[in-house]
Motif scaffolding. Structure first.
Motif, mmCIF file in Angstrom:
data_model
loop_
_atom_site.group_PDB
_atom_site.id
_atom_site.type_symbol
_atom_site.label_atom_id
_atom_site.label_comp_id
_atom_site.label_asym_id
_atom_site.label_seq_id
_atom_site.Cartn_x
_atom_site.Cartn_y
_atom_site.Cartn_z
ATOM 1 N N CYS A 33 0.826 -1.217 0.000
ATOM 2 C CA CYS A 33 0.000 0.000 0.000
ATOM 3 C C CYS A 33 0.854 1.257 0.000
ATOM 4 O O CYS A 33 0.461 2.274 -0.568
ATOM 5 C CB CYS A 33 -0.959 0.007 1.191
ATOM 6 S SG CYS A 33 -2.270 -1.206 1.026
ATOM 7 N N SER A 34 2.031 1.212 0.656
ATOM 8 C CA SER A 34 2.860 2.423 0.655
ATOM 9 C C SER A 34 3.572 2.585 -0.685
ATOM 10 O O SER A 34 3.787 3.695 -1.152
ATOM 11 C CB SER A 34 3.874 2.403 1.810
ATOM 12 O OG SER A 34 4.639 1.225 1.772
ATOM 13 N N ARG A 35 3.872 1.485 -1.341
ATOM 14 C CA ARG A 35 4.557 1.607 -2.635
ATOM 15 C C ARG A 35 3.586 1.915 -3.774
ATOM 16 O O ARG A 35 3.844 2.760 -4.630
ATOM 17 C CB ARG A 35 5.299 0.294 -2.942
ATOM 18 C CG ARG A 35 5.962 0.334 -4.299
ATOM 19 C CD ARG A 35 6.785 -0.879 -4.613
ATOM 20 N NE ARG A 35 7.191 -0.836 -6.013
ATOM 21 C CZ ARG A 35 7.694 -1.866 -6.661
ATOM 22 N NH1 ARG A 35 7.891 -3.006 -6.042
ATOM 23 N NH2 ARG A 35 8.021 -1.752 -7.931
ATOM 24 N N PHE A 36 2.443 1.191 -3.777
ATOM 25 C CA PHE A 36 1.532 1.301 -4.920
ATOM 26 C C PHE A 36 0.206 2.020 -4.611
ATOM 27 O O PHE A 36 -0.403 2.629 -5.479
ATOM 28 C CB PHE A 36 1.134 -0.103 -5.416
ATOM 29 C CG PHE A 36 2.258 -0.910 -5.967
ATOM 30 C CD1 PHE A 36 2.933 -0.493 -7.115
ATOM 31 C CD2 PHE A 36 2.644 -2.108 -5.379
ATOM 32 C CE1 PHE A 36 3.962 -1.258 -7.652
ATOM 33 C CE2 PHE A 36 3.671 -2.876 -5.906
ATOM 34 C CZ PHE A 36 4.334 -2.446 -7.041
ATOM 35 N N GLY A 37 -0.311 1.804 -3.393
ATOM 36 C CA GLY A 37 -1.697 2.241 -3.112
ATOM 37 C C GLY A 37 -2.696 1.176 -3.524
ATOM 38 O O GLY A 37 -3.898 1.435 -3.549
ATOM 39 N N PHE A 38 -2.220 -0.009 -3.845
ATOM 40 C CA PHE A 38 -3.132 -1.115 -4.178
ATOM 41 C C PHE A 38 -2.442 -2.458 -3.978
ATOM 42 O O PHE A 38 -1.200 -2.528 -3.931
ATOM 43 C CB PHE A 38 -3.671 -0.998 -5.607
ATOM 44 C CG PHE A 38 -2.622 -0.784 -6.669
ATOM 45 C CD1 PHE A 38 -1.945 -1.843 -7.256
ATOM 46 C CD2 PHE A 38 -2.293 0.507 -7.090
ATOM 47 C CE1 PHE A 38 -0.986 -1.644 -8.235
ATOM 48 C CE2 PHE A 38 -1.316 0.723 -8.073
ATOM 49 C CZ PHE A 38 -0.669 -0.355 -8.649
ATOM 50 N N VAL A 39 -3.247 -3.503 -3.870
ATOM 51 C CA VAL A 39 -2.723 -4.845 -3.595
ATOM 52 C C VAL A 39 -3.836 -5.850 -3.880
ATOM 53 O O VAL A 39 -5.020 -5.488 -3.798
ATOM 54 C CB VAL A 39 -2.259 -4.921 -2.115
ATOM 55 C CG1 VAL A 39 -3.430 -4.759 -1.139
ATOM 56 C CG2 VAL A 39 -1.508 -6.198 -1.789
ATOM 57 N N ASN A 40 -3.491 -7.064 -4.240
ATOM 58 C CA ASN A 40 -4.509 -8.122 -4.349
ATOM 59 C C ASN A 40 -4.758 -8.717 -2.969
ATOM 60 O O ASN A 40 -3.814 -8.895 -2.198
ATOM 61 C CB ASN A 40 -4.009 -9.264 -5.256
ATOM 62 C CG ASN A 40 -3.995 -8.875 -6.712
ATOM 63 O OD1 ASN A 40 -4.922 -8.239 -7.191
ATOM 64 N ND2 ASN A 40 -2.934 -9.246 -7.408
ATOM 65 N N LEU A 41 -5.996 -9.040 -2.689
ATOM 66 C CA LEU A 41 -6.314 -9.669 -1.396
ATOM 67 C C LEU A 41 -7.019 -10.994 -1.593
ATOM 68 O O LEU A 41 -7.879 -11.132 -2.471
ATOM 69 C CB LEU A 41 -7.239 -8.757 -0.575
ATOM 70 C CG LEU A 41 -6.695 -7.434 -0.074
ATOM 71 C CD1 LEU A 41 -7.767 -6.708 0.732
ATOM 72 C CD2 LEU A 41 -5.435 -7.623 0.763
ATOM 73 N N ARG A 42 -6.650 -11.937 -0.730
ATOM 74 C CA ARG A 42 -7.378 -13.202 -0.611
ATOM 75 C C ARG A 42 -7.842 -13.305 0.837
ATOM 76 O O ARG A 42 -7.358 -12.615 1.707
ATOM 77 C CB ARG A 42 -6.471 -14.395 -0.904
ATOM 78 C CG ARG A 42 -5.846 -14.399 -2.260
ATOM 79 C CD ARG A 42 -5.113 -15.716 -2.512
ATOM 80 N NE ARG A 42 -6.052 -16.826 -2.623
ATOM 81 C CZ ARG A 42 -6.755 -17.103 -3.721
ATOM 82 N NH1 ARG A 42 -6.613 -16.370 -4.786
ATOM 83 N NH2 ARG A 42 -7.596 -18.117 -3.743
ATOM 84 N N GLY A 43 -8.774 -14.226 1.070
ATOM 85 C CA GLY A 43 -9.151 -14.519 2.451
ATOM 86 C C GLY A 43 -9.837 -13.372 3.169
ATOM 87 O O GLY A 43 -9.616 -13.158 4.364
ATOM 88 N N ILE A 44 -10.688 -12.630 2.455
ATOM 89 C CA ILE A 44 -11.353 -11.509 3.137
ATOM 90 C C ILE A 44 -12.679 -11.947 3.762
ATOM 91 O O ILE A 44 -13.392 -11.132 4.344
ATOM 92 C CB ILE A 44 -11.539 -10.277 2.219
ATOM 93 C CG1 ILE A 44 -12.509 -10.566 1.051
ATOM 94 C CG2 ILE A 44 -10.203 -9.754 1.722
ATOM 95 C CD1 ILE A 44 -12.930 -9.299 0.311
ATOM 96 N N GLY A 45 -13.024 -13.221 3.625
ATOM 97 C CA GLY A 45 -14.180 -13.743 4.358
ATOM 98 C C GLY A 45 -15.479 -13.803 3.557
ATOM 99 O O GLY A 45 -16.545 -13.948 4.151
ATOM 100 N N ILE A 46 -15.392 -13.677 2.230
ATOM 101 C CA ILE A 46 -16.606 -13.864 1.412
ATOM 102 C C ILE A 46 -16.441 -15.209 0.700
ATOM 103 O O ILE A 46 -15.474 -15.394 -0.043
ATOM 104 C CB ILE A 46 -16.786 -12.730 0.374
ATOM 105 C CG1 ILE A 46 -16.847 -11.370 1.075
ATOM 106 C CG2 ILE A 46 -18.054 -12.954 -0.458
ATOM 107 C CD1 ILE A 46 -16.967 -10.171 0.133
#
Ligand SMILES: O=C(O)CCC(=O)C(=O)O
Ligand SMILES: [Fe+2]
Length: 352
Positions: A33-46
């Motif tokens: 987030c500090s380098r790009f302001g974005f990231v892929n996420l897994r495991g967010i609970g849906i």
């Protein structure tokens, strides 16, 4: 497009996760987030079932004839940002474009030059008195309200998990973490169903018409699921190069919005992103004369309507100063959205 977007698994922020794993995930989240302001996420609970249901819900909506969809019309002005917007109705633009228009006392017309060829449906919380929901009647779409609110709730829960991880990644103290969570009660989030209809590739390529131009979101953060077509790209703030978001089952993209950029005193930049030609079309421009339709479901996790957004004091210690003034979310949103719908533009022109 050299760099790929890193992926962080947040399942450790769910039931039974260990603090050790959470800390490791928070470090990765901070790096991205500090380098790009974005990231892929897994495991967010849906669960994948709930996600499939959400896409089926959206497809069923957009498959309806236009006159049915228009039974839940978005108002001609930007607020309340609820209900159905037909293709070409809503126009997205960046903060820099909005500022330039305001500086030249523009009417917003310049911002609306190129049509965004997408249709959308916005759903919010039932507890948001400032932006009441606009639903399709059960006679047209049985269970529309109930199912929509269930998706809203699922995504809200996931957003709370992401917020926990973000607070840890920024090493906020317990008091700041509690305050940030309190400011994000869920009252002001927005579930957005998006459909980009099939379109002549040539029109997209020559930019006579667009899907979604470069912009930043002005919520705290957005997480977005997309179908397998692709076309979402996010800008690396270091190199200015756009990186492709590769659709992957069960993975969403998280992008920092203007409010989290401000809370974090700029440590996490607000991500510039756009939707353009999907990779399959870019590879085979000759035979792909019609660009495939595309579905996406972003969820905007926002501070409550009147929340004051200012840098967290623990994040100003190093530099000793605040990089952003305090703003109220509703004032910021009102400013940014003023020309997104034509109605507002006409109203404000008359008012002058
Ligand atoms: O459709 C997408 O992938 C992006 C949508 C988006 O950026 C937005 O709705 O703000
Ligand atoms: Fe966006």
């Amino acid at each position: 497009m050299a760099t790929h977007i890193p992926t962080v698994d947040l399942s450790c922020f769910g039931p039974g996760g260990s603090v050790e794993d959470q800390k490791a995930a928070a470090v990765k989240l901070h790096d991205a987030c500090s380098r790009f302001g974005f990231v892929n996420l897994r495991g967010i609970g849906i669960s994948s079932q709930r996600l499939d249901d959400a896409f089926a819900y959206s497809k069923r909506l957009f498959d309806l004839p236009l006159e049915d969809k228009l039974r839940a019309p978005h108002p001609p002005e930007a607020m309340p940002h609820r209900g159905y917007s037909h293709a070409g109705m809503e126009k997205v633009y960046s903060k820099a474009e909005r500022d330039a228009d305001a500086a030249s006392n523009g009417t917003g017309e310049a911002l609306r030059k190129t049509e965004d060829h997408k249709e959308s449906f916005e759903i919010g919380s039932e507890k948001n008195d400032f932006q009441p929901n606009i639903y399709l009647p059960d006679s047209i779409y049985p269970g529309f309200k109930q199912d929509g609110l269930r998706i809203y709730h699922d995504f809200h829960q996931a957003g709370c998990r992401i917020l926990d991880a973000l607070c840890m990644s920024l090493k906020l103290d317990p008091e700041e973490t509690a305050r940030l969570k309190q400011l994000h009660s869920g009252q002001n989030n927005q579930l957005r169903l998006l459909h980009y209809p099939p379109i002549e590739t040539q029109k997209l390529k020559s930019e006579v018409i667009g899907r979604m131009p470069p912009h930043q979101d002005w919520s705290s953060f957005t997480f977005l699921f997309q179908d397998s077509v692709g076309g979402l790209e996010l800008q690396d703030p270091g190199t200015k190069e756009y990186l492709r978001s590769i659709p992957e089952q069960g993975t969403c993209i998280l992008n920092v919005g203007d409010m989290l950029m401000r809370y974090s005193n700029g440590i996490y930049p607000s991500a510039m992103h756009r939707v353009t030609l999907p990779p399959s079309t870019v590879q085979d421009m000759e035979s792909d004369t019609i660009t495939k339709g595309r579905y996406a479901i972003p969820y905007f996790f926002a501070p409550d309507h009147e929340a004051l957004v200012e840098p967290m004091s623990s994040l100003c210690k190093g530099s000793g100063h605040l990089n952003y003034e305090a703003v109220r979310w509703c004032d910021y949103g009102e400013y940014m959205s003023r020309h997104m719908y034509k109605g507002t533009q006409e109203v404000s022109v008359e008012a002058n």
